[in-house]
Design an enzyme around this catalytic site. Structure first.
Site, PDB file in Angstrom:
ATOM      1  N   CYS A  69       0.680  -1.181  -0.090  1.00 49.64           N
ATOM      2  CA  CYS A  69      -0.143  -0.028   0.052  1.00 49.64           C
ATOM      3  C   CYS A  69       1.052   1.355   0.016  1.00 49.64           C
ATOM      4  O   CYS A  69       2.016   1.252   0.476  1.00 49.64           O
ATOM      5  CB  CYS A  69      -0.996   0.006   1.251  1.00 49.64           C
ATOM      6  SG  CYS A  69      -2.128   1.396   1.299  1.00 49.64           S
ATOM      7  N   CYS A  73      -2.092   4.197   7.112  1.00 48.27           N
ATOM      8  CA  CYS A  73      -3.057   4.225   7.991  1.00 48.27           C
ATOM      9  C   CYS A  73      -2.655   3.734   9.494  1.00 48.27           C
ATOM     10  O   CYS A  73      -2.122   2.429   9.281  1.00 48.27           O
ATOM     11  CB  CYS A  73      -4.432   3.734   7.362  1.00 48.27           C
ATOM     12  SG  CYS A  73      -5.118   4.472   5.818  1.00 48.27           S
ATOM     13  N   CYS A  76      -4.418   0.314  10.331  1.00 47.20           N
ATOM     14  CA  CYS A  76      -4.657  -0.725   9.042  1.00 47.20           C
ATOM     15  C   CYS A  76      -4.482  -2.045   9.693  1.00 47.20           C
ATOM     16  O   CYS A  76      -3.661  -2.394  10.770  1.00 47.20           O
ATOM     17  CB  CYS A  76      -3.528  -0.466   8.187  1.00 47.20           C
ATOM     18  SG  CYS A  76      -3.549  -1.730   6.790  1.00 47.20           S
TER      19      CYS A  76
END
Length: 347
Positions: A69, A73, A76
């Site tokens: 990714c 975040c 996550c």
């Protein structure tokens, strides 16, 4: 002794009946499944127990084919622990096995699913599922940052639903959460993808994770303006080895909110008709998740315990170790009108 043997033989018959209820009858033509002491063989009991758990149908599956990714975040729960991606023909073989076992809806996720091969790998899988397998619903969850209009031009007709993850309508909050790449605007990407979905007739959905940094936000105006077919609202969830614990790549504890805080957020947004709330309990039990090796992940114990790959043992055996609660799946509204042909949307 004779009486004991009769009792034990009746136990075997009872075990066979249980297995038949589970949909499969083990071979029991004689007393060979009794142990030398005349008792039921423990292996038989274990087999019957496993068979009785095999009733779940993989009607809706989330396939996280990559962990890579471009965002970071903080909460996550499927982090970049590997860079492995199956060869496309093996991925297709697994999807075919799922279709033969009752698959109706496939959702591609990550990581960020558009990151591998610039979205072409994903597009080919989407096309295969809709065109070749004739699945009623094909969907994607993405952060939206790597999607280009050319992808819609090539593959948009095969996609039913595109969900974009958006946790806040404040750019600084998104930066704090980690849902950003550099200083690029996550919200600009969100709005751009929304228009492409309308142009290429793909149902648009929004996913939001409610956490300490957005729990007091009022999103009603923005959600109403974007008008998604569904707004999925998740409570921040801890998964050991992913976003919590010694070997995790994230430390999500600082993002956690209480059940009451989550409920307060839901109450504030109760006027939004498309809102679909999902608490931690619902998330742990009611999703069929396949990882990059096509292993089902059991999240019931607060971690992701993998089954064997469906490519090695088949769907029926692997799904027994998924922890999937089909009743909870239906209770949370997991089965809905998920084909864009049936949504009757005004594009």
């Amino acid at each position: 002794m004779f009486l004991q043997l009769c009792i034990n033989y009746l136990q075997c018959i009872f075990a066979a009946v249980l297995a038949w209820i589970g949909g499969r009858v083990p071979q029991m033509h004689n007393t060979s499944q009794l142990s030398s002491t005349g008792k039921v063989n423990p292996a038989t009991i274990k087999e019957v127990k496993n068979i009785s758990q095999a009733a779940a149908t993989p009607s809706s599956v989330n396939y996280h084919f990559t962990r890579q990714c471009n965002y970071k975040c903080g909460f996550c729960f499927h982090t970049a622990k590997t860079s492995f991606v199956l060869p496309i023909e093996e991925a297709k073989r697994g999807l075919q096995l799922l279709k033969e076992s009752g698959l109706e809806k496939i959702n591609f996720s990550g990581g960020e699913p558009f990151i591998h091969d610039r979205g072409d790998f994903l597009g080919k899988l989407v096309q295969y599922c809709k065109h070749d397998l004739q699945l009623p619903s094909v969907s994607i969850v993405s952060n939206g940052s790597m999607i280009r209009e050319k992808w819609f031009q090539t593959y948009g007709e095969y996609l039913d639903i595109l969900a974009i993850s958006c946790d806040s309508f404040d750019e600084d909050t998104n930066q704090t959460i980690g849902r950003a790449q550099g200083r690029k605007s996550h919200l600009d990407n969100l709005c751009k993808v929304r228009e492409w979905c309308r142009k290429y007739k793909v149902a648009f959905k929004i996913n939001s994770v409610i956490n300490t940094f957005n729990v007091d936000e009022d999103m009603r105006e923005n959600i109403t303006k974007l008008n998604p077919v569904r707004w999925k609202v998740f409570q921040c969830l801890l998964i050991d080895g992913e976003n919590a614990g010694e070997n995790s790549l994230r430390e999500a504890e600082r993002f956690l909110i209480s059940d009451q805080q989550f409920q307060d957020f839901l109450d504030r947004h109760s006027s939004i008709n498309c809102l679909v709330p999902e608490s931690n309990q619902k998330m742990r039990d009611s999703y069929l998740i396949l990882d990059e090796y096509m292993r089902f992940l059991d999240c019931r114990e607060g971690r992701k315990d993998p089954s064997k790959s469906i490519l090695d043992v088949g769907v029926e055996e692997a799904i027994q170790f998924s922890g999937f609660d089909e009743k909870m799946f239906l209770k949370r509204g997991g089965k809905y009108v998920w084909s864009k042909a049936d949504m009757r949307l005004e594009w």
